[in-house]
Structures are given as C-alpha cells and as structure tokens.
Design an enzyme around this catalytic site. Structure first.
Site, PDB file in Angstrom:
ATOM      1  CD  GLU A 130      -3.300  -1.951  -7.154  1.00  5.97           C
ATOM      2  OE1 GLU A 130      -2.340  -2.151  -7.903  1.00  5.97           O
ATOM      3  OE2 GLU A 130      -4.479  -2.309  -7.422  1.00  5.97           O
ATOM      4  CG  ASN A 131      -0.102  -5.535  -2.721  1.00  2.00           C
ATOM      5  OD1 ASN A 131       0.269  -5.265  -3.859  1.00  2.00           O
ATOM      6  ND2 ASN A 131       0.242  -6.642  -2.107  1.00  2.00           N
TER       7      ASN A 131
END
Lengths: 217, 230
Positions: A46-47
């Site tokens: 999710e980064n």
C-alpha cells in the site's frame, strides 16, 4: 498445532490464479513464501507498488524501494509504482481480491480489533482501517489465544475496533474458521487438535457440523 | 530556485502547519527537516504518514521538541514519540492511511472534503458526519489546509516539474499539490526541457520553490536480503 509458517502456508491455499493480494505485516507477510505452483498472484504494497518481488540479493538493497513493512524488496516484470492516494483508491474501489492481516481480536459477526490497546502502546492503524472497510475478502491470520491464554475469537471485541462486519475467514494455530454472522463455523482443525480443545479456546459461538477434517497443506 | 534548504524554509515560522512527504523514512525531505532543526522553529503541526525514527526524519524535530501536534497514520518505532505522547507533551491525531492520502489529494484537487468508508463503526468515526450511498456508510473527511508542503523528488527542473523514484513517490506528489507554498528538494536539478514531459509526476504549477538537496543519507529501516543463488 501450527507454527506461524504453517498458518501462512494454509492461507496460501486460499490464493487463486490472477488474484491481486495485499499482505499485512507479521504472519501475513510469510504467505508470499508459500504461493502454490501454477498460481500467479500479484502482491500489492500500500505504500505504492503492485507486483512486489522477493527481498533483494545482499548488496543490491535500494532505500527507495520498500514495502509497507519498510523492508527492502524488489520489483518483478510487470510491476508498477503509484502514489498513496491511488494505492488506497484501488483498495477502496475493490480492485484488490484478497487482504490477509493479523488481529488482536475477531468477533463472531466479523468485527476486527488490531490497532490499539488503550493505556498501552498506540502505534496507529496505518492502512488497516482502509483495507478492512473495502476489501472484498478478508482472511485473518492469528494465534487462537493471546499471551495470557485468553481466546481471541470473541462474541464481541473488547479492544477498539479496526472495522466492522468484515472478516470472512480466520486461520489460527488450531483451526480454519468461517465467520457466518452468528458464530465461527469450524471448517478444519490442525492435526492433533481436538474439537473440544478448539471449543474451549473459542469464546464466541462455535458452529460444528459433521466431521471436521484435519488441515492439509 | 533556491540555493539550499536554509533559504527555502527561511519564512517557515513558529506555529506553522507543514506537510512532509515520505513513507517511513523512504522519500522524506531530509534537507528541509535538517534546516528546520537548525532554524529551531517551534510549535509546528506536522502532517506526515509517520513520525520518523528516533534519530532520523521527523524524529529529529521531536527530539528538539519542535512539534506541537502530529497528524499521522502510524507512529511505531519511535521511543521519543511515545514518551512525549504519554507525558501529554504532544498532540496526536491518528488517522487511517488512505484517509490521510485522500485528504491530501482533496486539497490538491480543490475539493473541500471526501467520503470514505475507512473507520466506520470505530472510534475514528466519533463526532463525524456520515452518509449512506448504495447501502454502505461513508465518513465525511475534510481536506487539509497546510501552510507549507515539504516534498522530496528524484529529479526536478527549473520549471518546478518533478519525477519521483520507485516507492519514494508515496505521499510526495499528493502533498506537493496541497501546499499553499510547496518546497521541493530534489536529488538532481536540471534545466527546463531536459526532463521528458511524458514522465512528469508533478507539474511545475504546484511547486513554488525548488532546490538541489545534498548529502542524502536515505536510511533503510528494515534491511531485508536474500542470498544470491549461484
């Protein structure tokens, strides 16, 4: 009774060819080590990465290339980078097929608590609240009981919630269970573990129908 | 065009609200943070996904007690942060990471608020308006109003166009769009025309100040490797 790697290995059997999968920190990260032969999945971090590859070879670590656990990683053919809003956009829009995450407590209606112990350490929820609010399919990987031996599968969560009515399946060191809305349906048990032991360590309603098979990997 | 971080942040004053790009300590504006420590500006409100680690990133500002409030999604791995939080020396607003990113995005897109399902049914929802769309509940979350956005890019040009590298992109393009004044520090600064317009992530219209950073440490929080297979 399973160890953490075996829990990950059992969850890996839930992966299907073509899935986009987000793996949380801890036991969920280990799932990547057991992706079955012939099953192609794309890991979302999710980064801002789709197509997360293995750890880099020693000496090739790149500080600009990390996963959501801040570990150095690599890309794969077909990988892509994007910003954090797009990352959670694809999560919110239901593009990610499966989310695997850890938990402190799960209730029999699928609520999950995983981010805060009041009065103790507060680290923050990171992306977990976004993931559980939108993911189509959520599997929780955790130990059946906490360090005091108390059940983590409850009628109602006691700790602050991460999300409500969202967990679909739980894989613990003792069992595989489906969240049905009125209880935890026992699907499989770990080898050498009895239904009675699972029942004694499950505070929430445990639904047992017919013979319960042992887990296989 | 500025010479260095000291010049670029010279007018950041006590009590300012700052956005700082980065995820963990990946893609953080190292030069601007060092300059803020040096300048000794206090009572800052910082909006950033994380609060750095003890001796790097925003952790350096924490150590000097320059923060009044931290708005973040995850603040583990920082003992000084915990200490200040437990002693009531620091205000903290923890918000879901996607909500944080999208609130930054809303600012940059000129939208006052967004709706998101993250946090429904949890303490994050307390006191917030919500609305049901197609049978599902969403929380109303407001755009941020930062005075300055401090971002780190890989390459930039004299027109303010920016390109980011790998996962060092993270919150940087969103925050770059959100600053009333956006300050970009870049590893390579080139003349306008040298970057391919097809590859620009942040158009120069959003960037008010740019400088070439120096001495990037680029610390790694979790060095994970595998052995080479011969």
């Amino acid at each position: 009774m399973l160890d953490k790697n075996q829990i990950a290995q059992r969850i890996a059997r839930e992966l299907r060819d073509g899935y986009y999968v987000n793996l949380g920190i801890g036991i969920p990260t280990l799932v990547a080590n057991y992706i079955p032969e012939g099953v192609n999945v794309t890991l979302q971090s999710e980064n801002g990465l789709l197509g997360m590859g293995p750890f880099p070879i020693e000496g090739e670590e790149d500080a600009d290339l990390i996963n959501a656990g801040k570990q150095t990683i690599t890309t794969l053919p077909g990988s892509s980078f994007f910003d954090s809003a797009m990352s959670f956009g694809m999560i919110r829009a239901g593009k990610v097929d499966l989310t695997v995450l850890g938990a402190m407590e799960v209730s029999e209606n699928g609520d999950i608590a995983s981010w805060k112990i009041p009065g103790k350490l507060v680290k923050g929820m990171g992306g977990a609240m976004d993931l559980v609010a939108s993911a189509k399919n959520i599997i929780v990987a955790m130990m059946h009981t906490n360090s005091k031996g108390e059940s983590k599968l409850l009628k109602r969560c006691r700790l602050p919630l991460t999300g409500i009515n969202c967990v679909k399946k739980i894989v613990t060191d003792l069992a595989v269970l489906e969240v049905t809305g009125n209880g935890f349906r026992l699907l499989e048990k770990a080898g050498g573990v009895s239904v009675e032991e699972i029942r004694s360590k499950t505070e929430g309603n445990l639904i047992v129908e017919g013979d319960i098979p042992d887990m296989h990997f | 065009m500025y010479k260095n971080a000291d010049e670029a942040i010279a007018d950041i004053s006590d009590g300012s609200t700052l956005m700082l790009g980065g995820f963990g300590v990946c893609g953080i504006p190292e030069n601007c943070i060092s300059a803020l420590v040096k300048k000794g500006v206090n009572n800052l409100t910082c909006i950033s996904n994380n609060a750095g680690i003890d001796d790097f990133g925003i952790g350096l500002l924490l150590k000097k007690k320059q923060l009044k409030k931290m708005i973040a999604s995850y603040v583990g791995e920082n003992a000084e942060f915990e200490r200040q939080l437990l002693h009531g020396e620091l205000e903290v607003d923890l918000i879901p990471q996607g909500t944080l990113a999208t609130r930054c995005m809303a600012t940059g897109y000129g939208m006052p608020a967004i709706f998101t399902p993250a946090g429904v049914g949890t303490e994050v929802a307390e006191g917030k308006e919500s609305r049901v769309f197609n049978g599902k509940e969403y929380l109303l979350e407001y755009a941020f109003e930062p005075d300055f956005a401090l971002v780190k890019a890989w390459k930039g040009d004299t027109a303010g166009n920016l390109m980011y590298k790998e996962t060092a992109r993270n919150f940087n393009p969103l925050m770059a769009m959100a600053g009333k004044i956006t300050i970009a520090e870049v590893e390579e600064l080139v003349e306008a025309g040298e970057l391919d317009p097809n590859q620009i992530h942040t158009p120069g219209i959003y960037v008010h100040r740019i400088f070439k950073g120096s001495f990037y440490e680029k610390r790694i929080e979790q060095r994970t490797v595998r052995k080479a297979v011969n």
